[in-house]
Motif scaffolding. Sequence first.
Motif, PDB file in Angstrom:
ATOM      1  N   GLU A 132     -64.406 -14.127  92.925  1.00  0.00           N
ATOM      2  CA  GLU A 132     -64.642 -14.323  91.503  1.00  0.00           C
ATOM      3  C   GLU A 132     -65.303 -13.065  90.991  1.00  0.00           C
ATOM      4  OE1 GLU A 132     -66.749 -17.939  90.646  1.00  0.00           O
ATOM      5  OE2 GLU A 132     -65.327 -19.148  91.792  1.00  0.00           O
ATOM      6  N   THR A 133     -64.934 -12.665  89.789  1.00  0.00           N
ATOM      7  CA  THR A 133     -65.449 -11.414  89.238  1.00  0.00           C
ATOM      8  C   THR A 133     -66.085 -11.631  87.873  1.00  0.00           C
ATOM      9  OG1 THR A 133     -63.329 -10.889  88.204  1.00  0.00           O
ATOM     10  CG2 THR A 133     -63.687 -10.055  90.439  1.00  0.00           C
ATOM     11  N   SER A 134     -66.907 -10.681  87.530  1.00  0.00           N
ATOM     12  CA  SER A 134     -67.461 -10.580  86.186  1.00  0.00           C
ATOM     13  C   SER A 134     -67.240  -9.125  85.784  1.00  0.00           C
ATOM     14  CB  SER A 134     -68.941 -10.941  86.177  1.00  0.00           C
ATOM     15  OG  SER A 134     -69.475 -10.743  84.888  1.00  0.00           O
ATOM     16  N   GLY A 135     -66.263  -8.905  84.958  1.00  0.00           N
ATOM     17  CA  GLY A 135     -65.881  -7.521  84.655  1.00  0.00           C
ATOM     18  C   GLY A 135     -65.236  -6.902  85.882  1.00  0.00           C
ATOM     19  N   ARG A 136     -65.769  -5.778  86.317  1.00  0.00           N
ATOM     20  CA  ARG A 136     -65.236  -5.109  87.505  1.00  0.00           C
ATOM     21  C   ARG A 136     -66.156  -5.305  88.714  1.00  0.00           C
ATOM     22  NH1 ARG A 136     -61.134  -1.702  87.190  1.00  0.00           N
ATOM     23  NH2 ARG A 136     -61.996  -0.481  88.897  1.00  0.00           N
ATOM     24  N   ARG A 137     -66.942  -6.379  88.708  1.00  0.00           N
ATOM     25  CA  ARG A 137     -67.895  -6.647  89.788  1.00  0.00           C
ATOM     26  C   ARG A 137     -67.567  -7.987  90.432  1.00  0.00           C
ATOM     27  NH1 ARG A 137     -72.756  -9.383  90.191  1.00  0.00           N
ATOM     28  NH2 ARG A 137     -74.139  -8.514  91.757  1.00  0.00           N
ATOM     29  N   ILE A 138     -67.509  -8.015  91.765  1.00  0.00           N
ATOM     30  CA  ILE A 138     -67.309  -9.277  92.484  1.00  0.00           C
ATOM     31  C   ILE A 138     -68.628 -10.027  92.502  1.00  0.00           C
ATOM     32  CG2 ILE A 138     -66.797 -10.311  94.729  1.00  0.00           C
ATOM     33  CD1 ILE A 138     -64.827  -8.051  95.219  1.00  0.00           C
ATOM     34  N   THR A 139     -68.600 -11.280  92.061  1.00  0.00           N
ATOM     35  CA  THR A 139     -69.814 -12.099  92.029  1.00  0.00           C
ATOM     36  C   THR A 139     -69.828 -13.162  93.112  1.00  0.00           C
ATOM     37  OG1 THR A 139     -68.799 -13.583  90.412  1.00  0.00           O
ATOM     38  CG2 THR A 139     -70.141 -11.758  89.550  1.00  0.00           C
ATOM     39  N   LEU A 140     -68.663 -13.440  93.728  1.00  0.00           N
ATOM     40  CA  LEU A 140     -68.553 -14.473  94.758  1.00  0.00           C
ATOM     41  C   LEU A 140     -67.373 -14.141  95.654  1.00  0.00           C
ATOM     42  CD1 LEU A 140     -69.387 -17.480  95.671  1.00  0.00           C
ATOM     43  CD2 LEU A 140     -67.415 -18.150  94.324  1.00  0.00           C
TER      44      LEU A 140
ATOM     45  N   GLN B 133     -65.760  -4.126 101.276  1.00  0.00           N
ATOM     46  CA  GLN B 133     -64.696  -3.979 100.291  1.00  0.00           C
ATOM     47  C   GLN B 133     -63.579  -4.962 100.593  1.00  0.00           C
ATOM     48  OE1 GLN B 133     -63.287   0.093 100.505  1.00  0.00           O
ATOM     49  NE2 GLN B 133     -64.209   0.504  98.524  1.00  0.00           N
ATOM     50  N   VAL B 134     -62.907  -5.361  99.537  1.00  0.00           N
ATOM     51  CA  VAL B 134     -61.676  -6.128  99.674  1.00  0.00           C
ATOM     52  C   VAL B 134     -60.558  -5.306  99.051  1.00  0.00           C
ATOM     53  CG1 VAL B 134     -62.859  -8.355  99.583  1.00  0.00           C
ATOM     54  CG2 VAL B 134     -61.939  -7.379  97.473  1.00  0.00           C
TER      55      VAL B 134
ATOM     56  N   PHE C 156     -67.877  -5.292  97.282  1.00  0.00           N
ATOM     57  CA  PHE C 156     -68.741  -6.445  97.023  1.00  0.00           C
ATOM     58  C   PHE C 156     -70.091  -6.169  97.656  1.00  0.00           C
ATOM     59  CE2 PHE C 156     -66.533  -7.464 100.981  1.00  0.00           C
ATOM     60  CZ  PHE C 156     -67.551  -7.919 101.809  1.00  0.00           C
ATOM     61  N   ASP C 157     -71.129  -6.752  97.065  1.00  0.00           N
ATOM     62  CA  ASP C 157     -72.483  -6.519  97.559  1.00  0.00           C
ATOM     63  C   ASP C 157     -73.034  -7.761  98.259  1.00  0.00           C
ATOM     64  OD1 ASP C 157     -73.110  -8.243  95.460  1.00  0.00           O
ATOM     65  OD2 ASP C 157     -73.853  -6.644  94.165  1.00  0.00           O
ATOM     66  N   ARG C 158     -74.247  -7.636  98.744  1.00  0.00           N
ATOM     67  CA  ARG C 158     -74.922  -8.710  99.464  1.00  0.00           C
ATOM     68  C   ARG C 158     -74.995  -9.985  98.627  1.00  0.00           C
ATOM     69  NH1 ARG C 158     -79.695  -8.611 103.151  1.00  0.00           N
ATOM     70  NH2 ARG C 158     -79.241  -6.408 103.218  1.00  0.00           N
ATOM     71  N   GLU C 159     -75.256  -9.861  97.344  1.00  0.00           N
ATOM     72  CA  GLU C 159     -75.400 -11.031  96.489  1.00  0.00           C
ATOM     73  C   GLU C 159     -74.086 -11.822  96.415  1.00  0.00           C
ATOM     74  OE1 GLU C 159     -76.509  -7.947  95.538  1.00  0.00           O
ATOM     75  OE2 GLU C 159     -78.631  -8.378  95.888  1.00  0.00           O
ATOM     76  N   ALA C 160     -72.976 -11.134  96.289  1.00  0.00           N
ATOM     77  CA  ALA C 160     -71.671 -11.809  96.233  1.00  0.00           C
ATOM     78  C   ALA C 160     -71.351 -12.473  97.567  1.00  0.00           C
ATOM     79  CB  ALA C 160     -70.576 -10.811  95.865  1.00  0.00           C
ATOM     80  N   PHE C 161     -71.662 -11.796  98.664  1.00  0.00           N
ATOM     81  CA  PHE C 161     -71.408 -12.352  99.991  1.00  0.00           C
ATOM     82  C   PHE C 161     -72.264 -13.592 100.219  1.00  0.00           C
ATOM     83  CE2 PHE C 161     -72.018 -12.639 104.584  1.00  0.00           C
ATOM     84  CZ  PHE C 161     -70.707 -12.601 105.017  1.00  0.00           C
ATOM     85  N   ASP C 162     -73.556 -13.509  99.904  1.00  0.00           N
ATOM     86  CA  ASP C 162     -74.467 -14.644 100.098  1.00  0.00           C
ATOM     87  C   ASP C 162     -74.111 -15.828  99.197  1.00  0.00           C
ATOM     88  OD1 ASP C 162     -75.784 -13.172 102.016  1.00  0.00           O
ATOM     89  OD2 ASP C 162     -77.490 -12.668 100.731  1.00  0.00           O
ATOM     90  N   ALA C 163     -73.613 -15.561  97.995  1.00  0.00           N
ATOM     91  CA  ALA C 163     -73.243 -16.637  97.067  1.00  0.00           C
ATOM     92  C   ALA C 163     -72.114 -17.490  97.621  1.00  0.00           C
ATOM     93  CB  ALA C 163     -72.843 -16.050  95.713  1.00  0.00           C
ATOM     94  N   GLY C 164     -71.258 -16.904  98.459  1.00  0.00           N
ATOM     95  CA  GLY C 164     -70.135 -17.639  99.035  1.00  0.00           C
ATOM     96  C   GLY C 164     -70.490 -18.447 100.267  1.00  0.00           C
ATOM     97  N   GLY C 165     -71.694 -18.243 100.809  1.00  0.00           N
ATOM     98  CA  GLY C 165     -72.123 -19.010 101.972  1.00  0.00           C
ATOM     99  C   GLY C 165     -71.472 -18.588 103.277  1.00  0.00           C
ATOM    100  N   LEU C 166     -70.878 -17.410 103.311  1.00  0.00           N
ATOM    101  CA  LEU C 166     -70.235 -16.940 104.537  1.00  0.00           C
ATOM    102  C   LEU C 166     -71.275 -16.417 105.520  1.00  0.00           C
ATOM    103  CD1 LEU C 166     -67.261 -14.924 103.014  1.00  0.00           C
ATOM    104  CD2 LEU C 166     -67.202 -17.220 103.990  1.00  0.00           C
ATOM    105  N   ARG C 167     -70.919 -16.446 106.815  1.00  0.00           N
ATOM    106  CA  ARG C 167     -71.790 -15.874 107.840  1.00  0.00           C
ATOM    107  C   ARG C 167     -71.180 -14.612 108.433  1.00  0.00           C
ATOM    108  NH1 ARG C 167     -72.782 -21.211 111.218  1.00  0.00           N
ATOM    109  NH2 ARG C 167     -71.105 -20.169 112.323  1.00  0.00           N
TER     110      ARG C 167
END
Length: 63
Positions: A49-57, A16-17, A27-38
Motif C-alpha cells: 500500500e502506498t501514499s504518494g510515492r512511499r510504501i506504507t505497508l 526494495q520491491v 520500503f522502510d522499517r515502518e512499512a515492514f513492521d506495519a505488515g507484521g512480517l518477520r
Amino acid sequence: MQATAYTYDPETRSGQVLLDDGTPMPFDREAFDAGGLRLLRPGQRVRVETSGRRITLITLQTF
C-alpha cells in the motif's frame, strides 16, 4: 498493488520491491513492521500500500 520482493536487509528491516512494471520502490522499517512480517525473501510476491510515492505497508500476497 502487487510487487515482487527484490532486496531485504534483516538488520534495518528495509529493502526494495519491484513493481509489476519493473520499477524499483524502496520500503522502510515502518512499512515492514506495519505488515507484521518477520522475514522477507527476494522473489516473494507481496502486496504493498502506498501514499504518494512511499510504501506504507508491505504484506505477503495471498490468493
